[in-house]
Every structure is written in structure tokens, then in C-alpha cells.
Design a protein around this motif. Structure first.
Motif, PDB file in Angstrom:
ATOM      1  N   VAL A   7       0.845  -1.192   0.000  1.00 29.83           N
ATOM      2  CA  VAL A   7       0.000   0.000   0.000  1.00 29.83           C
ATOM      3  C   VAL A   7       0.882   1.244   0.000  1.00 29.83           C
ATOM      4  O   VAL A   7       1.899   1.299   0.689  1.00 29.83           O
ATOM      5  CB  VAL A   7      -0.965   0.009   1.218  1.00 29.83           C
ATOM      6  N   GLY A   8       0.509   2.217  -0.804  1.00 30.27           N
ATOM      7  CA  GLY A   8       1.195   3.495  -0.820  1.00 30.27           C
ATOM      8  C   GLY A   8       0.662   4.374   0.294  1.00 30.27           C
ATOM      9  O   GLY A   8      -0.539   4.634   0.378  1.00 30.27           O
ATOM     10  N   LEU A   9       1.544   4.833   1.174  1.00 31.37           N
ATOM     11  CA  LEU A   9       1.142   5.578   2.370  1.00 31.37           C
ATOM     12  C   LEU A   9       1.810   6.942   2.366  1.00 31.37           C
ATOM     13  O   LEU A   9       3.037   7.041   2.277  1.00 31.37           O
ATOM     14  CB  LEU A   9       1.542   4.792   3.625  1.00 31.37           C
ATOM     15  N   VAL A  36       4.534   1.279   1.853  1.00 28.67           N
ATOM     16  CA  VAL A  36       5.543   1.939   1.030  1.00 28.67           C
ATOM     17  C   VAL A  36       5.317   3.446   1.060  1.00 28.67           C
ATOM     18  O   VAL A  36       4.213   3.919   0.775  1.00 28.67           O
ATOM     19  CB  VAL A  36       5.500   1.431  -0.427  1.00 28.67           C
ATOM     20  N   GLN A  37       6.362   4.158   1.428  1.00 28.50           N
ATOM     21  CA  GLN A  37       6.310   5.615   1.403  1.00 28.50           C
ATOM     22  C   GLN A  37       7.342   6.113   0.401  1.00 28.50           C
ATOM     23  O   GLN A  37       8.489   5.673   0.400  1.00 28.50           O
ATOM     24  CB  GLN A  37       6.606   6.196   2.786  1.00 28.50           C
ATOM     25  N   VAL A  38       6.909   7.027  -0.458  1.00 28.14           N
ATOM     26  CA  VAL A  38       7.793   7.545  -1.493  1.00 28.14           C
ATOM     27  C   VAL A  38       8.240   8.946  -1.099  1.00 28.14           C
ATOM     28  O   VAL A  38       7.408   9.832  -0.853  1.00 28.14           O
ATOM     29  CB  VAL A  38       7.101   7.593  -2.870  1.00 28.14           C
ATOM     30  N   GLU A  92       6.346   6.661 -10.599  1.00 27.60           N
ATOM     31  CA  GLU A  92       7.335   5.681 -11.051  1.00 27.60           C
ATOM     32  C   GLU A  92       7.698   4.719  -9.932  1.00 27.60           C
ATOM     33  O   GLU A  92       7.817   3.503 -10.149  1.00 27.60           O
ATOM     34  CB  GLU A  92       8.573   6.404 -11.567  1.00 27.60           C
ATOM     35  N   ALA A  93       7.876   5.248  -8.707  1.00 29.20           N
ATOM     36  CA  ALA A  93       8.252   4.394  -7.584  1.00 29.20           C
ATOM     37  C   ALA A  93       7.135   3.419  -7.232  1.00 29.20           C
ATOM     38  O   ALA A  93       7.389   2.239  -6.958  1.00 29.20           O
ATOM     39  CB  ALA A  93       8.610   5.259  -6.377  1.00 29.20           C
ATOM     40  N   LEU A  94       5.890   3.884  -7.242  1.00 26.84           N
ATOM     41  CA  LEU A  94       4.774   3.009  -6.911  1.00 26.84           C
ATOM     42  C   LEU A  94       4.531   1.972  -8.002  1.00 26.84           C
ATOM     43  O   LEU A  94       4.114   0.850  -7.715  1.00 26.84           O
ATOM     44  CB  LEU A  94       3.515   3.836  -6.667  1.00 26.84           C
ATOM     45  N   VAL A 122      -1.097  10.635 -10.095  1.00 21.67           N
ATOM     46  CA  VAL A 122      -0.224   9.535  -9.649  1.00 21.67           C
ATOM     47  C   VAL A 122      -0.978   8.210  -9.728  1.00 21.67           C
ATOM     48  O   VAL A 122      -0.491   7.223 -10.294  1.00 21.67           O
ATOM     49  CB  VAL A 122       0.284   9.787  -8.223  1.00 21.67           C
ATOM     50  N   GLY A 123      -2.204   8.167  -9.163  1.00 26.36           N
ATOM     51  CA  GLY A 123      -2.983   6.930  -9.190  1.00 26.36           C
ATOM     52  C   GLY A 123      -3.286   6.463 -10.594  1.00 26.36           C
ATOM     53  O   GLY A 123      -3.154   5.280 -10.911  1.00 26.36           O
ATOM     54  N   LEU A 124      -3.690   7.394 -11.462  1.00 27.13           N
ATOM     55  CA  LEU A 124      -3.987   7.021 -12.844  1.00 27.13           C
ATOM     56  C   LEU A 124      -2.748   6.507 -13.558  1.00 27.13           C
ATOM     57  O   LEU A 124      -2.811   5.543 -14.329  1.00 27.13           O
ATOM     58  CB  LEU A 124      -4.560   8.226 -13.593  1.00 27.13           C
TER      59      LEU A 124
END
Length: 301
Positions: A7-9, A36-38, A92-94, A122-124
Motif C-alpha cells: 500500500v502506498g502511504l 511503502v512511502q515515497v 514511477e516508484a509506486l 499519480v494513481g492514474l
């Protein structure tokens, strides 16, 4: 690929809701959860200005992920939770993180007064770029939203799940998409509601009348085709109750309506390996922005 729910947090309400959903999904699947934190590096002039103090940065890069993981462990006993910090552009990281996970979960922000949800750039970009399933969870989503009401009319996690809803194009049915939806329904012990929207062939738009008999014949043909597509999956998942719905009208509108009483909405996205830019398709795009339940986007060839 490591078998994790990732999960992106980022600390936003939508990402916190996504983390809670991801934790529940990880427990359903018996998999570990990775937060995951970017961290996106600042341009040098901004960094030199020291707008972000050292204590603030330390909180977001160290304390916040650790405290988030600890909270999830307390609320979901027995869940294996790890954290990872990535550096670079978030999309890119996600996308890279999705390639290393069984499922990536992201948040989507509610649009007050509009009745929809905002899936940001970002989500798209992640949904359009990865070959692995991505789930979008709206801000404010609660575990009880996924369940039916009890005798007192109150939703509870002790009551059965709402159905899993699958949007299916019977002209190009994909096994990866259908299998994902059946598996999700089986894990939740929930019905699978398969929604197919159909419209008359294009030549009816150019003056050929569509009388009642022709309409009925077309409707029956699509309903029969839907049953035929799902027959082997019913045999593979005999314990899953399947509700087939073939209706005249916009597939996106039908699916958005069905999302109001769904625990999860499942849609597909055709992988365009040679395409340039972000492509999710108008149907998936509409469902992502307006469905009221979490939406799983399953890429397929």
C-alpha cells in the motif's frame, strides 16, 4: 515477485483508508502487508532554502511509517507488517512497487458535493502502467461499508459481505479478470454479481428501427452469452453464488449503480505495451472516479 499486499502511504486520509483496507485484504489472503512511502527529492534551490525542517522530515521518513505499522499490527493481530521507503517520482516508484507485489492498494480522494472521487495523476499513472492489479480505496472508507446490515439495520463486520461486483465485456472475456473476481468473492464468502451492459449494433443508430421483438432477441442473446462465459467458472468455484445481470445501457453507469451495494468492484484494463502516455480507457476511468466501493483494476492482454 514477493507475495505481499503493498500500500502506498503518504499520511493523507485516503492513504490511511487504503492501508486499513490493505490490512484486511492481507488477512483474507494470509499474506504480509508492506507499507511503502515515497520520498520525492526536492529541487536543489528548494532544498537549500530548508523549507522542510529536519525534525519534520525525520517524522515523515522515520516515525510516521513506524507508528503506522504499529497501529496496523494492533488493530489487526497476527498481521505481518513491514515498511519500505522509496526515493523518486511517486508514480514511477509506486509502479515499481506494484511489480514486486501481488496487489497494490492506493487511496482516492472524495469530491464533496459532486458524488464522485478523485483519482489523481499519480494513481492514474500507476493504474495505467503496471501489469499487476491495483485497488483504489476512497477516503473515509470503513470496514463496515463492505458488509450488510444486521437485524437492527446497522452495518457490522459480523454480518456477511456485500457482493463482489464484476464488470464484464462478454465480447472479450479475460480469464485473469474473471478469476480475480471469483477468488475475491470466494475469500469473502460473498456472492459475485456479474454486470454486463449491452447496446444494439451500430447500424441501429442509422435509421433501422429497434422494435420490441428485436430488442428482446438481442437481450436474450447477450444473456445467453454471459451464461456461457461464466459456466466453467461456476464449476471451478461451486461455493460462490453467482448473480448474472445483462442489461441494456451504459456499462459504466450500470457498474457505478451496482457499486452502492458492493464490497469490491472489479474491472479490467487492457495492457497496451506499445502505447505512449497514460491509458485506462473511458469505462474504467468513469468507474474509478464514481464508484462508491473500492475498485480493483486488473490488467490483462
Amino acid at each position: 515477485m514477493s507475495r505481499t499486499i503493498t500500500v502506498g502511504l503518504d499520511g493523507s486520509p485516503e492513504s490511511r483508508a487504503a492501508a486499513e483496507w490493505a490490512a484486511r485484504e492481507a488477512q483474507l489472503r494470509g499474506l504480509p502487508l508492506k507499507l511503502v512511502q515515497v520520498w520525492e527529492p526536492m529541487p536543489e534551490p528548494v532544498a537549500l532554502a530548508q523549507i522542510l525542517g529536519a525534525e519534520t522530515r525525520q517524522y515523515w521518513t522515520e516515525r510516521f511509517p513506524r507508528e503506522s505499522a504499529e497501529g496496523l499490527r494492533q488493530r489487526h493481530p497476527g498481521l505481518d507488517v513491514t515498511t519500505e521507503q522509496l526515493t523518486g517520482r511517486p508514480a514511477e516508484a509506486l509502479t515499481r512497487a506494484a511489480q514486486d507485489a501481488e496487489l497494490l492498494v492506493l487511496g482516492s480522494r472524495g469530491l464533496s458535493g459532486i458524488g464522485g472521487f478523485l483519482v489523481g495523476s499519480v494513481g492514474l499513472a500507476v493504474v495505467a502502467s503496471t501489469d499487476h492489479p491495483v485497488v483504489l480505496v476512497r477516503a473515509g472508507a470503513q470496514a463496515t461499508d463492505e458488509h450488510k446490515t444486521d437485524a437492527a439495520g446497522i452495518p457490522s463486520t459480523a454480518t456477511p459481505f456485500h457482493p463482489v461486483v464484476l464488470g464484464l465485456d462478454i465480447g472479450e472475456p479475460d480469464e485473469t479478470l474473471i478469476g480475480f473476481a471469483f477468488d475475491a468473492a470466494a475469500r469473502r464468502k460473498a456472492p459475485l454479481r456479474v454486470v454486463h451492459g449491452w447496446n444494439p449494433p451500430p447500424y441501429f443508430a442509422y435509421g433501422m428501427p429497434l422494435d420490441a421483438g428485436t430488442h428482446q432477441s438481442l437481450a436474450q442473446g447477450d444473456a445467453t452469452a454471459l451464461t456461457r462465459v461464466l459456466r466453467p467458472w461456476r464449476e471451478k468455484f461451486p461455493d460462490v453464488e453467482v448473480v448474472e445481470e445483462s442489461h441494456f445501457g451504459s456499462p459504466a453507469t450500470l457498474l457505478i449503480d451496482a457499486s452502492r451495494e458492493a464490497s469490491l468492484v472489479v474491472v479490467g484494463r487492457r495492457i497496451r505495451r506499445a502505447a505512449i502516455g497514460v491509458h485506462v480507457g473511458p469505462f474504467t476511468h468513469a468507474v474509478l472516479h464514481h464508484a462508491t466501493a473500492p475498485v480493483a483494476v486488473v490488467p490483462h492482454d
